[in-house]
Structure formats: structure tokens, C-alpha cells
Enzyme design. Structure first.
Site, PDB file in Angstrom:
ATOM      1  N   HIS A 138       0.859  -1.197   0.000  1.00 35.52           N
ATOM      2  CA  HIS A 138       0.000   0.000   0.000  1.00 35.52           C
ATOM      3  C   HIS A 138       0.890   1.241   0.000  1.00 35.52           C
ATOM      4  O   HIS A 138       1.009   1.951   0.995  1.00 35.52           O
ATOM      5  CB  HIS A 138      -0.913  -0.018   1.225  1.00 35.52           C
ATOM      6  CG  HIS A 138      -2.027   0.973   1.173  1.00 35.52           C
ATOM      7  ND1 HIS A 138      -3.270   0.718   1.702  1.00 35.52           N
ATOM      8  CD2 HIS A 138      -2.111   2.222   0.667  1.00 35.52           C
ATOM      9  CE1 HIS A 138      -4.054   1.769   1.535  1.00 35.52           C
ATOM     10  NE2 HIS A 138      -3.356   2.699   0.907  1.00 35.52           N
ATOM     11  N   HIS A 324      -6.463  13.877   2.634  1.00 28.70           N
ATOM     12  CA  HIS A 324      -7.592  13.834   1.701  1.00 28.70           C
ATOM     13  C   HIS A 324      -8.082  15.220   1.296  1.00 28.70           C
ATOM     14  O   HIS A 324      -9.217  15.381   0.860  1.00 28.70           O
ATOM     15  CB  HIS A 324      -8.717  12.969   2.275  1.00 28.70           C
ATOM     16  CG  HIS A 324      -8.339  11.524   2.297  1.00 28.70           C
ATOM     17  ND1 HIS A 324      -8.446  10.723   1.194  1.00 28.70           N
ATOM     18  CD2 HIS A 324      -7.786  10.763   3.270  1.00 28.70           C
ATOM     19  CE1 HIS A 324      -7.994   9.515   1.489  1.00 28.70           C
ATOM     20  NE2 HIS A 324      -7.589   9.523   2.735  1.00 28.70           N
ATOM     21  N   ASP A 364       0.484   2.547   3.818  1.00 31.42           N
ATOM     22  CA  ASP A 364      -0.241   3.747   3.388  1.00 31.42           C
ATOM     23  C   ASP A 364       0.703   4.948   3.479  1.00 31.42           C
ATOM     24  O   ASP A 364       0.394   5.972   4.061  1.00 31.42           O
ATOM     25  CB  ASP A 364      -1.493   3.959   4.232  1.00 31.42           C
ATOM     26  CG  ASP A 364      -2.524   4.872   3.565  1.00 31.42           C
ATOM     27  OD1 ASP A 364      -2.307   5.273   2.418  1.00 31.42           O
ATOM     28  OD2 ASP A 364      -3.541   5.184   4.204  1.00 31.42           O
TER      29      ASP A 364
END
Length: 571
Positions: A138, A324, A364
Site C-alpha cells: 500500500h 484527503h 499507506d
């Protein structure tokens, strides 16, 4: 003539043997040697007055083809396959054999193909643990420096996407379009890591997907920030079935285009690697954990929630706003962030990992996760569960071997299987690429001693280069010859799609790394995850966020203190 040694004396010279127990770092995890492939009295040992000398442990007359390129002696191997002691033979960058090395003319029980000759290098593995290089599945390719940070931690393979610190890459693991994929394969050709790139899969019409796979993408990523709608899921999976590539998934946190049941229905029983099958990383709120109970879903979680601690919730809000592209001044953005951060589901994530119901741990990287902490966070989670839940019922003897094997599989063999790479990497087994990590037991999970990439040392603990010996301070991880120049291409793999290999277009990039096609990415599922294939019906209460697996309430306290932390590091 036989000679009897005290066990402590034997361990000091040759490392632990059958029945000896080793603590992993400062955790509560105890590994016990299950078997020993070396031969008592004929162990390999290098040094002045030791065994690996001509006509003793080193066989005279052995040609370069007959002898090993390198041997790791008396290593304690910690792998999903077991916890055992052996010599590891390396030839042409691969693990040639595991067993007993040496000179078969004078030594008993030398394993075929493990001759030590004048062309053989030696790495002293006695007193060290050896694991397979980690596979981080990831990765946001935000900056190239991630590669060196990860390698220094024991990770040797990256799977993910991105084009640098672009806004899309900061949030999603997509390398969109053939040109970006080609350029990123060329850019990462100098990184001493195995690389697999994922393209963007968010489309309800297949045009544009083929070009990405033809360019070499090993998979496609569906991310909510690009719109992970049921039609996009269905379209992407239909295409992947035809191309034998993996699809990685980050579902719709806001449930705008559907709920978790709608996403599961869109899978239609097809294989998918579900990122963020976890307590706070994203995906259908609040019940994305339900996806861990589906047989066709390979669930993984990321390291920012590993494990659940008293600081986890506070840390996550700020991270989420940045990653985000959210705005604290927009109430809907704040609500979006808060919906993803739930203590109850993060706690359940710990337990689901311990049950083997979540199969993979990844980073991540720079998108809420820390690329250099996959291995550390995995073992902290294992320790926390050992401390809070006690021994696993599968354990045999006074050790934690089964739990250790379960957790090491989460960042080695299982991501390799999920992405069609296990024929090359992911475990300490003959035939695999010699991506190996040596650890001193007291530093296990925090700082490797050596990171071997394709049979050559790429990163290592090293002292002052101007000193008279290798060990004077400052002593820290530094790049070695395996990370430099043309050696990178000789010791690392660029994973690509089988279509890119078959059509040959990938060769125009003139990559120095060896090309290898991913295989068997489809028709697999939870059952294929080594020691992490537990399948239970999972429910999440939408009001209280309580999680149950097989009817059992999953609840644990956040940790206040963790091992492998400030005892080892200033920050």
C-alpha cells in the site's frame, strides 16, 4: 571423538539450537527453535582458527558453478513456514538451498547444492534472526526517499501507485495513464527495491484501462476520492478477470453511491484486495470491517492504527484532513473525517488481526501511514494482543511460535500472494529471490543489522567510515554496495503485467531491473492467505460501533505503553 558443551557456551558460539528460546526485541513474544538443520560438531563458522578454511569447511576444487556465492551460517529463520535454525545458501541472487552448508568430503550431512568453496562469501548468521524482506502493498509514491526509509526498516518490495507529491497521489495509490506508468517504472529503476505499480481503475467504462495494463501496471486501484461506485467496481473487476491482475479497493466512506452491501454485491464473488479493512482508514462508515467476512476478499489494514493506543484517535484527525485535501472550515469535511475515526472499530481491528481474520499489514505511506514502520507496528500489535489476550489456542509448547508466524506472514508472504508475486518473493524458501533481513534479537522489529537485496547487502548498520574497524560510533543504517549503480538492476525486480511481457512493449523502456510478470491474481481469496485465513461473519452496530465476529464481541483497551518504541528511538 565426541565433546559435550554447556548449552550456554554452544549458543554463544553457534547461536540457539532446538529447544532454546529467544525474545523478540523487548516484546513479550518468545520464539523457540523447532528444528536445527546444522550438524552438531560440523557447524560452519568463519574466522581465525574456525571451520570455514581450505580443506576443512571449505572444499578445495569446487568450481564457481558448484559452490555457493554466499552462505549465511547458523541463522535462526523466522518465517511463516516455521521457526528453525539452518544455513542459507545463495546462488545467482536466489536462495539456492536451506540446510547444512560446508565441505561434503569431510563434513556430515551437507545439503546438496550447499558446497562452500573458494568462490563463496560468508555472512555470520549465528546469534541473528533472518526473515524475508518485507512486502509493502500500500504505497503512495509521493517521494523517492520513501524507498530508502523502507529498505532501512527491512522492507524490500513496494506495490502501489503515484507520480510524486501530486494532489491525487497524496490521497490515492494510482499511477494514472500509460505515460505515467512508463515514467515511474523508469524513475524507480534506480531504487534498490522490487516495484509493482497500480493504475487507476475508477471508471464505469473500460476504455483507458487496457493502455495502463499494457504499459506494465500490475493492478488497478479503486479509490473513493475518484469515485468508487458499484458500476466502477464491477467494470474494474470484469477487466481484471480477463487480464489476471489484482484490484485494490478503498470504498465510499460517505456511503453516497451505496453501502457496504452494495459494494459486496458489486464484487460478484470476484477476488479483490480490500485496503483499509480496518477501524479508521476509510471505506464504508462505520461497517467496512464486515468485508473481512467475505471469502473472495483479501483484507488488509494500514499501520497508523497499529496497534490501538491512547494516542491513536487524537493523531488521526489532523492526518486525515491533510491526506484527503479536506478543509477544517467546511463542516461537511470535518464530519467526513470524524466518521472515519472510531475507537471501537480500531480496537476490533487489533483482535481481527490476532484471529487471522485480517491478512495483511501495510503502510499507506505518507498518506496517513509511515513507510518505515510496517514491521515495527506489526510486532507491536502482536505484543499487545499477547499481553491482552494471552496465548493463542494453536500454540504448542512454552512459546509464541504460531502467533509469530501469523504476524510475519502479514507483511511477507500474504501480500506477495495477493499481488501474484509469491513465485519470486515473500518467504525464506529455496528458489525465491534472496531478499533477506538479519536482525540481532534485541533489536528485532526496530533496526535490522543487514538488509540483503537479491543476494547482495544493500543496507546495513555501519560505523564511522574513517574508523579502523566497522563498528565505532556513530553506528547507524547506511547504504551499501547493493544499493548502488548497476547492482540495483541485477538484484531487484520490476513486476509488470503478463500482457506487458507478452506484447514486449515494456522492453522499450530499457529497464535495468529484471522484468517479472505477476501471476494468479484472480481466483484466490481469504483461504489462500497463509495463517491468516480465518473467515467469520462480522457485524458492526451502526449506533454503538460495537464489532462482533462469529457472535463474539471484539473489545480491547488502548495500550498506554508499547515495546519497540522509546527504549530504542529518540523520536
Amino acid at each position: 571423538m565426541s565433546h559435550t558443551m554447556q548449552r550456554r557456551h554452544y549458543v554463544d558460539i553457534y547461536g540457539p539450537t532446538v529447544g532454546d528460546r529467544v525474545r523478540l526485541g523487548d516484546t513479550g513474544l518468545i520464539a523457540e527453535v523447532e528444528r536445527d538443520h546444522t550438524s552438531y560438531g560440523d557447524e560452519c563458522k568463519f574466522g581465525g582458527g574456525k571451520v570455514l578454511r581450505d580443506r576443512m569447511g571449505q572444499m578445495p576444487g569446487a568450481s564457481n558453478d558448484e559452490a555457493l556465492d554466499c552462505v549465511i551460517t547458523n541463522a535462526l529463520i523466522v518465517d511463516w513456514t516455521g521457526v528453525y535454525k539452518a544455513d542459507i545458501g545463495i546462488k545467482r541472487g536466489r536462495i539456492a538451498a536451506i540446510g547444512k552448508a560446508g565441505n561434503p568430503r569431510v563434513m556430515a550431512g551437507v545439503t546438496p547444492g550447499m558446497i562452500v568453496g573458494v568462490t563463496t562469501e560468508v555472512i555470520a548468521g549465528e546469534g541473528h534472526i533472518v526473515t524475508a524482506g518485507g512486502v509493502d502493498a500500500h504505497i503512495h509514491f509521493i517521494c523517492p526517499q520513501q524507498g530508502y526509509e523502507a529498505l532501512a526498516s527491512g522492507v524490500t518490495t513496494f506495490v502501489g501507485g503515484g507520480t510524486g507529491p501530486a494532489t491525487g497521489t497524496n490521497a490515492t495509490t494510482c499511477t494514472p495513464g500509460a505515460r505515467h506508468i512508463s515514467l515511474m517504472l523508469q524513475a524507480t529503476d534506480v531504487l534498490p527495491l522490487n516495484i509493482g505499480l497500480t493504475g487507476k481503475g475508477n471508471t464505469s467504462s473500460p476504455e483507458g484501462l487496457l493502455e495502463q495494463v499494457r504499459a506494465g501496471a500490475v493492478g488497478l486501484k479503486l479509490h473513493e476520492d475518484w469515485g468508487t461506485t458499484p458500476p466502477a467496481i464491477d467494470c474494474c473487476l470484469s477487466f481484471a478477470e480477463h487480464e489476471d491482475i489484482q484490484v485494490t479497493l478503498h470504498t465510499d466512506t460517505l456511503n453516497e453511491s451505496g453501502y457496504v452491501d452494495d459494494s459486496i454485491a458489486a464484487f460478484k464473488g470476484r477476488t479483490i484486495h480490500s485496503y483499509h479493512s480496518e477501524g479508521a482508514g476509510g471505506g464504508h462508515a462505520p461497517d467496512i470491517l464486515r468485508i473481512c467476512g467475505e471469502p473472495n476478499v483479501i483484507p488488509s489494514s494500514t499501520n497508523p492504527t497499529r496497534p490501538y493506543t491512547v494516542n491513536t484517535l487524537d493523531e488521526h484527525l489532523d492526518m486525515l484532513m491533510v491526506c484527503h485535501h479536506l478543509d477544517r472550515n467546511i463542516p461537511e469535511d470535518v464530519a467526513f473525517a470524524e466518521s472515519r475515526i472510531r475507537g471501537e472499530t480500531i480496537a476490533a481491528e487489533d483482535i481481527l488481526h490476532d484471529l487471522g481474520a485480517i491478512s495483511i499489514i501495510s503502510s499507506d505511506s505518507q498518506a496517513m501511514g509511515r513507510v518505515g514502520e510496517v514491521i515495527t507496528r506489526t510486532w507491536q500489535t502482536a505484543h499487545k494482543m499477547r499481553d491482552q489476550r494471552g496465548r493463542l489456542p494453536e500454540e504448542q509448547g512454552d512459546n509464541d511460535n504460531f502467533r509469530i508466524r501469523r504476524y510475519v506472514a502479514k507483511y511477507t508472504i500474504n501480500p506477495a500472494i495477493a499481488h501474484g508475486m509469491s513465485h519470486e518473493i515473500g518467504s525464506v524458501e529455496p528458489g525465491k529471490l534472496a531478499d533477506l533481513v538479519l536482525w540481532r534479537p534485541q533489536m528485532f522489529g526496530v533496526r535490522p543489522e543487514l538488509v540483503i537485496k537479491g543476494g547482495l547487502i544493500a543496507w546495513a548498520q555501519m560505523g564511522d567510515p574513517n574508523a579502523s574497524i566497522p563498528t565505532p560510533q556513530p553506528y547507524y543504517m547506511r547504504p551499501m554496495f547493493g544499493s548502488l549503480g548497476a547492482a540495483v538492476g541485477e538484484t531487484s525486480i520490476a513486476f509488470v503485467s503478463s500482457r506487458a511481457m507478452d506484447e514486449g512493449s515494456i522492453r522499450r523502456l530499457d529497464l535495468k531491473k529484471r522484468l517479472s510478470a505477476v501471476r494468479r491474481c484472480r481466483k484466490i481469496g481469504k483461504a489462500d492467505m497463509r495463517l491468516n485465513n480465518t473467515l467469520l461473519p462480522i457485524t458492526v452496530d451502526p449506533e454503538t460501533y460495537e464489532v462482533r465476529a462469529g457472535g463474539e464481541l471484539l473489545r480491547c483497551d488502548p495500550a498506554k505503553i508499547l515495546p519497540l518504541a522509546q527504549r530504542y528511538s529518540l523520536f
